[in-house]
Write an enzyme that holds these catalytic residues in place. Sequence first.
Site, PDB file in Angstrom:
ATOM      1  N   PRO A  31       7.259   9.927  -4.657  1.00 18.19           N
ATOM      2  CA  PRO A  31       5.908  10.276  -5.088  1.00 18.19           C
ATOM      3  C   PRO A  31       4.892   9.663  -4.126  1.00 18.19           C
ATOM      4  O   PRO A  31       4.994   8.476  -3.804  1.00 18.19           O
ATOM      5  CB  PRO A  31       5.800   9.617  -6.462  1.00 18.19           C
ATOM      6  CG  PRO A  31       7.208   9.422  -6.912  1.00 18.19           C
ATOM      7  CD  PRO A  31       8.007   9.190  -5.682  1.00 18.19           C
ATOM      8  N   CYS A  33       0.538  10.048  -2.773  1.00 13.62           N
ATOM      9  CA  CYS A  33      -0.756  10.693  -2.994  1.00 13.62           C
ATOM     10  C   CYS A  33      -1.159  11.523  -1.792  1.00 13.62           C
ATOM     11  O   CYS A  33      -0.894  11.144  -0.651  1.00 13.62           O
ATOM     12  CB  CYS A  33      -1.808   9.624  -3.221  1.00 13.62           C
ATOM     13  SG  CYS A  33      -1.357   8.609  -4.613  1.00 13.62           S
ATOM     14  N   TYR A 172       7.262   5.832 -14.642  1.00  8.80           N
ATOM     15  CA  TYR A 172       6.734   5.073 -13.502  1.00  8.80           C
ATOM     16  C   TYR A 172       6.373   3.643 -13.911  1.00  8.80           C
ATOM     17  O   TYR A 172       5.393   3.419 -14.635  1.00  8.80           O
ATOM     18  CB  TYR A 172       5.512   5.836 -12.989  1.00  8.80           C
ATOM     19  CG  TYR A 172       4.739   5.263 -11.835  1.00  8.80           C
ATOM     20  CD1 TYR A 172       5.279   4.384 -10.910  1.00  8.80           C
ATOM     21  CD2 TYR A 172       3.414   5.667 -11.631  1.00  8.80           C
ATOM     22  CE1 TYR A 172       4.538   3.901  -9.844  1.00  8.80           C
ATOM     23  CE2 TYR A 172       2.661   5.205 -10.579  1.00  8.80           C
ATOM     24  CZ  TYR A 172       3.225   4.309  -9.694  1.00  8.80           C
ATOM     25  OH  TYR A 172       2.476   3.838  -8.639  1.00  8.80           O
ATOM     26  N   HIS A 175       4.135  -0.566  -8.981  1.00  5.88           N
ATOM     27  CA  HIS A 175       2.714  -0.851  -8.746  1.00  5.88           C
ATOM     28  C   HIS A 175       2.007  -1.378  -9.996  1.00  5.88           C
ATOM     29  O   HIS A 175       0.815  -1.086 -10.209  1.00  5.88           O
ATOM     30  CB  HIS A 175       1.999   0.400  -8.212  1.00  5.88           C
ATOM     31  CG  HIS A 175       2.642   0.943  -6.963  1.00  5.88           C
ATOM     32  ND1 HIS A 175       3.225   2.171  -6.898  1.00  5.88           N
ATOM     33  CD2 HIS A 175       2.814   0.387  -5.739  1.00  5.88           C
ATOM     34  CE1 HIS A 175       3.733   2.375  -5.698  1.00  5.88           C
ATOM     35  NE2 HIS A 175       3.495   1.301  -4.974  1.00  5.88           N
ATOM     36  N   ASP A 270       4.261  -2.845  -0.646  1.00 11.32           N
ATOM     37  CA  ASP A 270       5.204  -1.730  -0.810  1.00 11.32           C
ATOM     38  C   ASP A 270       5.029  -0.754   0.358  1.00 11.32           C
ATOM     39  O   ASP A 270       5.942  -0.566   1.158  1.00 11.32           O
ATOM     40  CB  ASP A 270       4.941  -1.051  -2.161  1.00 11.32           C
ATOM     41  CG  ASP A 270       5.688   0.257  -2.316  1.00 11.32           C
ATOM     42  OD1 ASP A 270       6.848   0.318  -1.895  1.00 11.32           O
ATOM     43  OD2 ASP A 270       5.100   1.217  -2.845  1.00 11.32           O
ATOM     44  N   ALA A 324       7.885   8.345   1.879  1.00 14.09           N
ATOM     45  CA  ALA A 324       6.559   8.931   1.672  1.00 14.09           C
ATOM     46  C   ALA A 324       5.985   9.224   3.056  1.00 14.09           C
ATOM     47  O   ALA A 324       5.975  10.363   3.527  1.00 14.09           O
ATOM     48  CB  ALA A 324       5.677   7.989   0.875  1.00 14.09           C
ATOM     49  N   ARG A 325       5.577   8.164   3.757  1.00 14.61           N
ATOM     50  CA  ARG A 325       4.895   8.373   5.046  1.00 14.61           C
ATOM     51  C   ARG A 325       5.746   9.115   6.088  1.00 14.61           C
ATOM     52  O   ARG A 325       5.237  10.031   6.745  1.00 14.61           O
ATOM     53  CB  ARG A 325       4.399   7.018   5.565  1.00 14.61           C
ATOM     54  CG  ARG A 325       3.264   6.457   4.731  1.00 14.61           C
ATOM     55  CD  ARG A 325       2.990   5.002   5.028  1.00 14.61           C
ATOM     56  NE  ARG A 325       4.066   4.144   4.559  1.00 14.61           N
ATOM     57  CZ  ARG A 325       4.202   2.865   4.862  1.00 14.61           C
ATOM     58  NH1 ARG A 325       3.327   2.293   5.670  1.00 14.61           N
ATOM     59  NH2 ARG A 325       5.192   2.149   4.379  1.00 14.61           N
ATOM     60  N   CYS A 351       0.450   3.473  10.387  1.00 14.06           N
ATOM     61  CA  CYS A 351      -0.962   3.057  10.454  1.00 14.06           C
ATOM     62  C   CYS A 351      -1.643   3.082   9.089  1.00 14.06           C
ATOM     63  O   CYS A 351      -2.691   2.474   8.891  1.00 14.06           O
ATOM     64  CB  CYS A 351      -1.720   3.952  11.422  1.00 14.06           C
ATOM     65  SG  CYS A 351      -1.702   5.705  10.955  1.00 14.06           S
ATOM     66  N   CYS A 354      -3.211   7.755   6.344  1.00 17.15           N
ATOM     67  CA  CYS A 354      -2.992   8.721   5.247  1.00 17.15           C
ATOM     68  C   CYS A 354      -3.443   8.118   3.926  1.00 17.15           C
ATOM     69  O   CYS A 354      -4.176   8.743   3.145  1.00 17.15           O
ATOM     70  CB  CYS A 354      -1.516   9.110   5.179  1.00 17.15           C
ATOM     71  SG  CYS A 354      -0.367   7.716   5.262  1.00 17.15           S
ATOM     72  N   ASP A 422      -4.843  14.208  34.093  1.00 23.77           N
ATOM     73  CA  ASP A 422      -5.438  12.890  33.786  1.00 23.77           C
ATOM     74  C   ASP A 422      -5.248  11.991  34.996  1.00 23.77           C
ATOM     75  O   ASP A 422      -4.188  12.025  35.634  1.00 23.77           O
ATOM     76  CB  ASP A 422      -4.761  12.279  32.544  1.00 23.77           C
ATOM     77  CG  ASP A 422      -5.605  11.182  31.923  1.00 23.77           C
ATOM     78  OD1 ASP A 422      -6.032  10.271  32.652  1.00 23.77           O
ATOM     79  OD2 ASP A 422      -5.853  11.240  30.707  1.00 23.77           O
TER      80      ASP A 422
HETATM   81 FE1  SF4 Z   1       2.524   7.517   9.122  1.00 20.71          FE
HETATM   82 FE2  SF4 Z   1       0.034   6.960   9.898  1.00 20.71          FE
HETATM   83 FE3  SF4 Z   1       0.780   9.500   9.408  1.00 20.71          FE
HETATM   84 FE4  SF4 Z   1       0.488   7.788   7.418  1.00 20.71          FE
HETATM   85  S1  SF4 Z   1      -1.126   8.504   8.806  1.00 20.71           S
HETATM   86  S2  SF4 Z   1       2.184   9.201   7.719  1.00 20.71           S
HETATM   87  S3  SF4 Z   1       1.218   5.920   8.317  1.00 20.71           S
HETATM   88  S4  SF4 Z   1       1.538   8.196  11.016  1.00 20.71           S
END
Ligand code: SF4
Length: 732
Positions: A31, A33, A172, A175, A270, A324-325, A351, A354, A422
């Site tokens: 899950p 967001c 759930y 968190h 997390d 997730a990411r 990073c 997201c 470049d």
């Molecule tokens: Fe990964 Fe950054 Fe993309 Fe989020 S924004 S999924 S942390 S690369």
Amino acid sequence: MANKRPAKYDILFEPIKIGPKTMKNRFHQSPHCIGAGSDKPGFQMAHRGVKAEGGWAAINTEYCSIHPESDDTMRISARIWDAGDIRNLRAMTDEVHKHDCLAGVEMWYGGGHAPNMETRNTPRGPSQYVSEFETMTYCHEMDIDDIKQVQQYYVDAALRSRDAGFDFVNVYGGHAYGPAQWLNPYYNKRTDGYGGSVENRGRFWVETLEKVKNAVGHDLAIASRFAIDSLYGSGGIQVEEDGIKLIEMADHLVDVWDINVGDIAQWGEDAGPSRFYRQGHQIPWQKFVKKHSKKPVLGVGRFTDPEKMAEVIRNGELDIISCARPSISDPFMPQKIEEGRLDDIRTCIGCNVCISRWEIGGPPMICTQNATAGEEYRRGWHPEKFEKAKSDDTILVVGAGPAGSEAARVLMERGYVVHLVDSAEKVGGCVNDIATLPGLGEWSYQRDYREVQLEKLVKKNKDSQLALGGKRLGVEDILSYGADKVIIATGSHWEGDGTNCLTHDPIPGVDAGKPNQVTPEQIFAGKKQIGKRVVLMNADPYYMGPSLAEMLAAKGHEVTVIDGVGFGRYMHFTLEAPNMHRRLHELHINVIGDSWVSKVEDGRLQYYNIWGEGSRREYRGPGVLPREENRTHEWLEFDTLVLVTGRRSDDALFRDLKARKDDWAKSDIKGVYVIGDAWAPKIIADATFDGHRIAREIEEKNPQLPLPFKREASVWGTAYQPGGEYKQQWRV
Ligand code: SF4
């Protein structure tokens, strides 16, 4: 494409049974967001659907409120409150099912962490507490009637979830939400049968699972997300104490455990940013569960490397890899592993940009690596499919940073002949420097993905070129280059005169030409000696100031920060802030906040408190300030002054070309466009988006300006959005 994966990854593709359902492989999109919720069904459907297409075996919603008593406004959750939500979420489950993928819903009851600003309901919890996350929200302590009512909310939501086509429901308790508050003595101060011993504190969770299982367990799989250690020590849930005990108490009621750590106020423990955590950072806690459970165990940990994924399954630490990411960054990661195309994976850089957009409350979620994230429905973009070039125009892209390299990549994917030029030796632009900052090494994946893809594309299309390390192109070079269209992506630089967001003017005495004053670029170039006593003046709310302060302090410099905007304020949204503050503390970095610099003299600067001009405001005539004179000025000495003030576009080439517009036709140039920081400074994700966007829209009448996107807005007089048109939009 045929399966070409190395045999060592076979374990990732073994099916696994979870209750009445079977996952076709071990890839689970946890899950997470996105800002779609239930009110933007097209966004929800297309974003999750594209991942199902990319090979994931199970896809979840974001946290999904089970009742109006759990409302996270201004943040956007899904909701399964009524028939409208069932209908909207059904768009997602139908789409996901087309790809032999299971759909899951994370049933969320926030208790005292839910501010309920839209519904104005009062949340209920095990005891009355004020949330450490939403520090003005108090919950009502539940009595037995309340407990039964809230447990029924879960049951009713599970039944509605079944009607919406979900294959599994997740109770759930991560968190610090819902049942986790009952288990955790930090929240639960009760003295009745639901408080005190772990058996009592776990009772709400066990009973809720029982009721949900009785209601839907024959049809749906039952998952439960459990933050098995709240990381507070003995004042909270500890894995080897209450954590394992709850697993043993509830194991017979779940079909799969979903294990993580931490709470909500510092949930970067997390969703750990790469600045502080590598992949698999939760394994030391997650691995306990397999020893005490007979059920499959899944867990997140920003897994990006199939080697690591296979290892944790082989070691018996997890059964299923939950992401997730990494699933946002590359929705097709499972398929690429399956096909042995590991160098085509767009690896998540950690990073947390997201997360930041969702934390702010503004959909859609964006991604630094994947410019199509959040754009699947509204712009019709697919991460792996590109509309064929509509002309034989040749395109010159000047600048191979985030915007230019992405524009060139997508244009080449579309079949255009592109020259990417470049003067630097390497693709990447500013990312080449940024990735050298403390903890930001993984940000270089943003560059690496584009570098690898560009090299492959150039090999496929011999007329395209990567021209790096040559002389910087000027106006005449470009006019005589022979390209039909020109895209300028020359980036930006940090101001050398102190111009900043607070005063919008240079600061007297600030001059990066002096030997004892340095911009970030000058630090990266390493040509100036940095003295012992460093003062860093900061008017940028993101990572550059804190990163340079950390880097210099770690090298032994005494660092003082004069900050006017909240040092690293944006890092609260990327979840980097808590550990960043710990790091600043460890390194004895002195931050003088709410202050700004009025002037700089040789080896010293004058600063003032930005609130020092008095609270009374009155009209005092023309030319007279409406407040008191600010008399808070003090002097501070430095050996080196670091200038993190504002940024400015490197747009001279674009403006000079624009001034020669009358000569474009003579040179057969149809258009000159500017993207990324050269258009206006922005974060890497938005620069990458700019490059992607212009490459998708290069044939439009004016590619400089984005095409309108499809809005999922309520329209007066219609009950619901029309829907049903998306296939033509996003399936190219
Ligand atoms: Fe990964 Fe950054 Fe993309 Fe989020 S924004 S999924 S942390 S690369």
